[in-house]
Design an enzyme around this catalytic site. Structure first.
Site, PDB file in Angstrom:
ATOM      1  CB  CYS A 151      -1.588  -0.043   1.271  1.00 22.06           C
ATOM      2  SG  CYS A 151      -2.397   1.700   1.746  1.00 22.06           S
ATOM      3  CB  CYS A 199      -6.573  -1.610   6.166  1.00 20.92           C
ATOM      4  SG  CYS A 199      -6.646  -1.351   5.047  1.00 20.92           S
TER       5      CYS A 199
END
Lengths: 357, 380
Positions: free
Chosen positions: A101, A197
């Site tokens: 990410c 997440c």
């Protein structure tokens, strides 16, 4: 400078944005919507990008007194991080989506967009430090060893580091919460986020099984003798001991560990603890945060997990692959993880582990 | 300099409305009370009701004050549906969510069947489609709801013709954007119900009204004291009602002036960005709304850049998480989701000036250039 503050809705990014304002930057808060179907509420320390998080980020921006917008990066996140997470597991490797990410979203998609729009950089609440030196701007560990996030930032190249600001690296987390309280930020006591997440349940294996199905396959020893069956090879991790459900015990009753995952034959190989030992590793796609590493061996440290130990090693570049030879063996190292090389507290670079021996 | 070009979202209160509201806020009395104070406040409310009735050309008793335009829309859609023993709801595909969402809710929870009337590329509803549906299923249709003008494009809809085509079927019209901007008569249009809102016309937030034809009794959403014809309960919000009426009566909206500014703005945009497309430009539109597509950009980037240059405008729509979504209105007009997400709405109002237009035009070229650059890195 004109900078974008990436605001997750947590305490760290809120304080980072506030510090950037105080440092005299013109700051605009941006919350990244990374899920195309966000949950309404956050559950404890898991998940992110809920509607509640986006509200918290907005509220923090308002209190700090900066403009705030939401950027939809759901497609980029899915393509660059979630799909990669699945394909890596499918290939028998163990990926770290947080690094991915940072590499593909926060310091690529966001930074590129920010620069195109006339901004100079991105500020985040990561715990890491940068320093200006005669070899340019370098990336370093944070002061707080428990929070140090230099490992997940080791995928940034020099350009990306030049466009990044990490205002929290010199402070301990406990003090950040106190500072947030003093600044009137309501997120001061919000729990830290952990885990992945986009897997809010925390059950990675179950998440993968739901999306990729579960094809039963053999669990074998190193000689190929079948010892049991698994429910989807990708739900196992190198070094895993529990939950193997083996029916054939070892002669001396010693436990078995996952040594290898072979996606093509859908086979999980298990063996004794000592067979997990690794003394050298090779990583592909090396990224250097500062000057590139050469073929000449150098002494330093390698870290293979986000909060793992820094292991003494000799490292060098061999045909575009980063190699680290450990002084002492390490037990259980999965391919797909990132090997991050440190020179003292400076991050030299990283690579994705493709081979261990 | 900062320039506000989002008057369709909300527009400044007129001074007369602020003054009327201040006076009313200092006054004691629940309009439903029977004593002196109550009667006095009740008089203010009924004076206001008559003023608004004059402006919209309806009977004072046809006005049901609500807490917002959204509430009035919900009361109309749900109330007219429950009032009928029929199951089909007909709405245009470009309605505001305050219409679309209750209609979808009725489909999910109350067995309604929803038919959306399409619009053409200029944003006007397809009357031929409407005629056909009515010809085939007129005895199944509980209600029709079509907005007077669209909030994103400003395109005005042929309400009188819709009412004629509808015959006996009740027609509701969301006139939130049109009220005070273009001539509007509840009576002449022959409507069953209409929605208006205070803060779009120089009045305060938190006050709207459902205009409901006399003697039509629909089930209530809010039950309680029965203050408004037993259709809407809750203590009457006298200060907001009085201010709403003051804004409407002042009649300060200068449509010609607003139109001239809007036209000057559009000409200027086209001069600097010849590839820009004005959505709905071939249709009759409200004077103050301009919806413009800037090909190759993303409107959320443009909005950020405009905002940082102190020009406030709007993107079509955002979901509950605040993520920009392609406008259902522009997509109904045939734009792709990518093009729909390259569009901004600029809306002008009573306080807009030529200087606002000049300033906005001065920042647009650079904003669009940066927007194009930001979008092209996104596609990399």
């Amino acid at each position: 400078m004109k900078i974008i503050a990436a605001m997750s809705g947590g305490v760290d990014s809120a304080v980072a944005a506030a510090r950037a304002v105080e440092a005299g930057h013109e700051v605009i808060g941006v919350h990244l919507a990374l899920s195309s179907n966000p949950q309404k509420y956050r559950s404890g320390a898991r998940g992110c990008c809920t509607i509640e998080d986006s509200h918290d980020a907005r509220r923090a921006a308002d209190v700090i007194g900066i403009p705030f917008y939401i950027w939809d990066m759901a497609d980029e996140f899915h393509e660059g991080v979630v799909e990669n997470f699945m394909s890596e597991y499918a290939a028998g490797r163990t990926p770290n989506p947080c690094l991915r990410c940072n590499e593909k979203i926060k310091f690529a998609a966001v930074l590129d967009r920010a620069k195109a729009m006339g901004f100079d950089g991105v500020v985040t609440g990561h715990y890491a430090r940068t320093r200006e030196s005669d070899i340019g701007r370098t990336l370093h560990r944070a002061v707080d060893p428990l929070k140090d996030q230099s490992y997940v930032l080791a995928v940034l190249n020099r350009d990306q580091i030049n466009g990044a600001i990490f205002p929290l690296g010199d402070t301990e987390k406990v003090d950040i919460r106190i500072e947030a309280e003093a600044r009137g930020l309501a997120v001061a006591q919000k729990p830290d986020s952990h885990d992945i997440c986009f897997v809010p349940s925390g059950d990675n294996a179950g998440w993968l099984r739901d999306r990729m199905g579960s094809e039963v396959g053999p669990i074998v020893d190193q000689d190929g003798n079948k010892l049991g069956e698994h429910k989807g090879a990708y739900t196992y991790t190198i070094g895993q001991r529990k939950g193997l459900g083996l029916t054939v015990p070892t002669a001396d009753g010693s436990p078995r560990f996952v040594l290898k995952i072979e996606p093509v034959s859908n086979t999980v190989v298990v063996g004794a603890r000592e067979d997990l030992a690794v003394t050298s590793m090779r990583g592909e796609r090396p990224i250097f945060c500062g000057p590139a590493v050469g073929a000449a061996p150098q002494r330093g440290f390698v870290q293979v997990r986000a909060h793992g130990a820094a292991l003494d090693c000799t490292y060098y570049l061999d045909n575009d692959q980063l190699v680290a030879e450990l002084d002492a063996p390490l037990l259980g190292l999965a391919t797909g993880q990132a090997m991050v090389i440190y020179d003292g507290d400076r991050v030299v670079g990283s690579a994705t582990i493709c081979e261990t021996a | 300099m900062s320039v506000y070009l989002d008057h369709a979202a909300t527009t400044p209160m007129f001074d007369v409305a602020i003054e009327a509201m201040n006076t009313a806020l200092r006054k004691l009395g629940n309009p439903s009370s029977l004593h002196t104070e109550g009667r006095s406040t009740r008089k203010d409310v009924e004076d206001a009701r008559e003023q608004i009735a004059r402006a919209i050309d309806c009977l004072p008793s046809e006005i049901i004050f609500t807490g917002s335009g959204t509430e009035a829309d919900n009361a109309a859609i749900k109330g007219l549906f429950w009032h009928s023993d029929k199951k089909v709801i007909l709405v245009s595909s470009i309605e505001h969510h305050a219409i679309l969402d209750p209609a979808h809710w009725l489909v999910e929870h109350e067995g309604a069947q929803l038919i959306e009337i399409p619009v053409d590329g200029d944003g006007v509803i397809d009357l031929h489609f409407l005629k056909q549906v009515i010809a085939e299923r007129s005895n199944e249709i509980a209600l029709i709801s079509v907005m007077h003008s669209n909030n994103e494009t400003g395109v005005i809809q042929p309400i009188a013709e819709i009412v004629t085509i509808a015959g006996d079927i009740p027609v509701h019209c969301d006139a939130v954007q049109s009220f005070t901007k273009v001539p509007l008569s509840f009576k002449k249009l022959g409507l069953f119900a209409m929605t208006i809102s205070g803060h779009k016309v120089g009045g305060p937030l938190g006050i709207g009204a459902l205009i409901l034809r006399r003697a039509v009794e629909i089930p209530a959403l809010l039950h309680g004291g029965g203050q408004e014809r037993d259709i809407r309960s809750g203590t009457l919000n006298a200060p907001s009602i009085v201010a709403f009426a003051a804004a409407v009566s002042a009649n300060l909206y200068n449509a010609e002036k607003v139109l001239a500014l809007r036209d000057a703005f559009e000409s200027g945009v086209l001069a600097s960005r010849p590839d820009a497309v004005i959505n709905g430009k071939n249709s009759e539109r409200l004077p103050g709304i301009s919806n413009i597509t800037f090909p190759g950009t993303q409107s959320d980037s443009l909005l950020l850049l405009m905002d940082s240059q102190k020009v406030s405008c709007s993107t079509g729509a955002a979901c509950t998480a605040g993520v920009q979504r392609p406008s259902h209105v522009l997509m109904a007009m045939g734009l792709s989701d990518v093009v729909a997400q390259s569009s901004l709405r600029f809306s002008f109002g009573s306080t807009s000036t030529q200087a606002d237009v000049d300033y906005a035009l001065s920042v647009i070229p650079d904003v669009i250039e940066r927007g194009l650059a930001a979008h092209s890195v996104g596609k990399k």
